[in-house]
Design an enzyme around this catalytic site. Structure first.
Site, PDB file in Angstrom:
ATOM      1  N   PHE A 127       8.626  68.789  75.634  1.00 17.48           N
ATOM      2  CA  PHE A 127       8.603  68.749  74.166  1.00 17.48           C
ATOM      3  C   PHE A 127       7.453  67.881  73.695  1.00 17.48           C
ATOM      4  O   PHE A 127       6.992  66.988  74.404  1.00 17.48           O
ATOM      5  CB  PHE A 127       9.950  68.293  73.591  1.00 17.48           C
ATOM      6  CG  PHE A 127      10.207  66.813  73.624  1.00 17.48           C
ATOM      7  CD1 PHE A 127      10.270  66.086  72.450  1.00 17.48           C
ATOM      8  CD2 PHE A 127      10.408  66.157  74.820  1.00 17.48           C
ATOM      9  CE1 PHE A 127      10.515  64.725  72.476  1.00 17.48           C
ATOM     10  CE2 PHE A 127      10.671  64.798  74.853  1.00 17.48           C
ATOM     11  CZ  PHE A 127      10.722  64.074  73.670  1.00 17.48           C
ATOM     12  N   SER A 136       3.350  56.351  67.335  1.00 15.44           N
ATOM     13  CA  SER A 136       4.753  56.384  66.922  1.00 15.44           C
ATOM     14  C   SER A 136       4.976  56.939  65.518  1.00 15.44           C
ATOM     15  O   SER A 136       6.115  57.151  65.112  1.00 15.44           O
ATOM     16  CB  SER A 136       5.334  54.967  66.980  1.00 15.44           C
ATOM     17  OG  SER A 136       5.291  54.458  68.298  1.00 15.44           O
ATOM     18  N   THR A 162       5.055  65.083  78.840  1.00 19.39           N
ATOM     19  CA  THR A 162       5.580  65.029  80.202  1.00 19.39           C
ATOM     20  C   THR A 162       5.935  66.456  80.611  1.00 19.39           C
ATOM     21  O   THR A 162       6.557  67.179  79.838  1.00 19.39           O
ATOM     22  CB  THR A 162       6.830  64.135  80.262  1.00 19.39           C
ATOM     23  OG1 THR A 162       6.482  62.832  79.797  1.00 19.39           O
ATOM     24  CG2 THR A 162       7.348  64.018  81.683  1.00 19.39           C
ATOM     25  N   HIS A 354       9.034  38.730  96.584  1.00 18.84           N
ATOM     26  CA  HIS A 354       8.256  39.289  97.703  1.00 18.84           C
ATOM     27  C   HIS A 354       6.984  38.496  97.990  1.00 18.84           C
ATOM     28  O   HIS A 354       6.345  38.725  99.028  1.00 18.84           O
ATOM     29  CB  HIS A 354       7.869  40.749  97.405  1.00 18.84           C
ATOM     30  CG  HIS A 354       8.956  41.741  97.678  1.00 18.84           C
ATOM     31  ND1 HIS A 354      10.041  41.893  96.859  1.00 18.84           N
ATOM     32  CD2 HIS A 354       9.119  42.643  98.689  1.00 18.84           C
ATOM     33  CE1 HIS A 354      10.824  42.855  97.337  1.00 18.84           C
ATOM     34  NE2 HIS A 354      10.293  43.328  98.444  1.00 18.84           N
ATOM     35  N   GLY A 356       3.282  37.367  98.336  1.00 19.40           N
ATOM     36  CA  GLY A 356       2.048  38.138  98.536  1.00 19.40           C
ATOM     37  C   GLY A 356       2.307  39.578  98.943  1.00 19.40           C
ATOM     38  O   GLY A 356       1.522  40.472  98.604  1.00 19.40           O
ATOM     39  N   GLU A 379       9.427  57.153  74.551  1.00 16.67           N
ATOM     40  CA  GLU A 379      10.518  57.474  73.614  1.00 16.67           C
ATOM     41  C   GLU A 379      10.622  56.438  72.497  1.00 16.67           C
ATOM     42  O   GLU A 379      11.709  56.086  72.053  1.00 16.67           O
ATOM     43  CB  GLU A 379      11.856  57.562  74.378  1.00 16.67           C
ATOM     44  CG  GLU A 379      12.560  58.890  74.198  1.00 16.67           C
ATOM     45  CD  GLU A 379      11.848  60.020  74.943  1.00 16.67           C
ATOM     46  OE1 GLU A 379      10.735  60.375  74.505  1.00 16.67           O
ATOM     47  OE2 GLU A 379      12.380  60.532  75.928  1.00 16.67           O
TER      48      GLU A 379
END
Length: 401
Positions: A127, A136, A162, A354, A356, A379
């Site tokens: 769409f 927007s 999309t 995590h 590096g 959205e």
């Protein structure tokens, strides 16, 4: 099953669907997602698997060959799929929004023509509201549809589709001035057109061009495109609902459920980031003990888990409200805003855990770190959500002076 993000009160059928989707994600999506994402490759096999599971018809009524499930079931499936790879949830979300708009607003002929093939995944939806210059501000669209006998002629340029290349049906919002005198509010002179096309890039039907994929920071695999209409002729019976001037309302109804979907995606990505963070923290050792035993890391995990839980609860609430037939723009806006912001924060904390290695493409968290920002703008941006929330609150709590 994890302890977090449980949903109470589900039927046996809902639980069975979710369990099936979760197994599919663990076996078919997570093992290949990062490799496909780094190559920006469309997940053809994954999509075929989802078609077989019936996901493309999840909310399409049974009379049209779908499963006739609720928005809640759909949102929980999206949460699971986004936990595996957010791009895959994008492939089904736009399809679902178009199917929802057809189900709610289409003529009987339009429903009979499209919904059975959409339920089977043969017709795939996209769409299109946004344009290159407006972001927007939907009421400022300049794409135009002009009546010419039994057809409309569409001209204009659209942005951020999309599934723009892989889809075969696009719901396109255009301005139509017929029957709307000068001075009519902009949102009352818009119409949704159902545009059928061939999949692919270039000129996909006379007057309609999909130039190619937009190269993105994250959210790869799924194709995001422009759409250019130059004298595109569409039969009058492909006006959604058969009446012009209703397009803005059609799109806003679709976006309302789309916002629940984006909230669900945020929940799924945040859950995966938490899983990766809590797992790594128990394996990585510093100063003679796993980093999970350091209070600084435990505080992070506590905050992450609380955010995962809160976002999930708000998303479920927004879906249930829409399913009950009530207006849910306030709840959907709040859920989308909170889930996307919390998702970004949870992903960043997992990235920090995590150290590096989070910066290495070898580790999954690197992909999530690039995917999370898309949820802040998709959205409707966070700022748009806050405007919607603020306006609705002022309606609900109007000062009685």
């Amino acid at each position: 099953m994890s302890r977090l993000a449980q949903t109470h009160g589900l039927t046996d059928i809902q639980q069975e669907i979710l369990s099936t989707v979760r197994d599919f994600v663990d076996k078919e999506i997570i093992p290949v997602a990062t490799e496909l994402e780094h190559r920006d490759e469309y997940p053809t096999q994954i999509v075929e698997g989802l078609k077989e599971l019936g996901i493309f018809g999840l909310m399409i009524p049974e009379e049209y060959g779908g499963l006739g499930e609720s928005l809640l079931t759909y949102a929980l499936c999206v949460e699971e799929i986004a936990r595996g790879w957010m791009s895959v949830s994008g492939i089904i979300n736009t399809h679902f929004i178009v199917a929802y708009m057809l189900k709610q607003h289409g003529t009987q002929e339009q429903k009979d023509h499209f919904l059975p093939r959409m339920a089977a995944g043969e017709v795939r939806g996209a769409f299109s509201m946004s344009e290159p210059a407006l972001g927007s501000d939907v009421s400022a669209i300049s794409s135009k549809g002009v009546r010419d006998g039994d057809e409309y002629v569409l001209n204009g340029q659209k942005m951020w589709l999309t599934n723009g290349g892989t889809s075969t049906l696009v719901a396109v919002l255009c301005r139509t001035d017929e029957g709307h005198p000068e001075g009519t509010a902009p949102h009352k002179s818009m119409t949704t057109f159902l545009v059928e096309k061939e999949p692919g890039f270039g000129e996909v039907r006379p007057g309609l061009t999909i130039p190619g994929k937009i190269d993105k920071m994250g959210y790869k695999g799924v194709d995001t495109t422009e759409l250019i209409m130059d004298g595109l002729r569409i039969p009058a019976d492909r006006v959604l609902g058969g009446t012009t001037g209703r397009g803005f309302y059609h799109m806003m109804d679709g976006v309302e459920v789309g916002r629940v979907n984006v909230a669900a995606r945020g929940c799924g990505v945040a859950q995966r980031a938490f899983e990766l963070g809590v797992s790594y923290a128990q394996q990585r050792t510093t100063f003679g003990k796993p980093i999970a035993q350091h209070q600084a890391i435990q505080f992070k995990l506590a905050e992450m888990a609380t955010k995962v839980e809160a976002a999930h609860a708000m998303m479920v609430n927004a879906a249930r409200k829409k399913d009950s037939g009530e207006r849910n723009d306030l709840e959907a806006g709040m859920a989308k805003y909170l889930a996307s912001e919390y998702c970004k924060e949870v992903v960043e904390d997992a990235f920090r855990i995590h150290g590096g290695y989070g910066f290495s493409k070898e580790y999954e968290i690197e992909r999530l770190y690039r995917e999370a920002p898309m949820l802040l703008i998709g959205e409707g941006t966070a700022e748009i959500q806050k405007m919607i929330i603020g306006r609705r609150l002022l309606e609900e709590y109007r000062f009685q002076g």
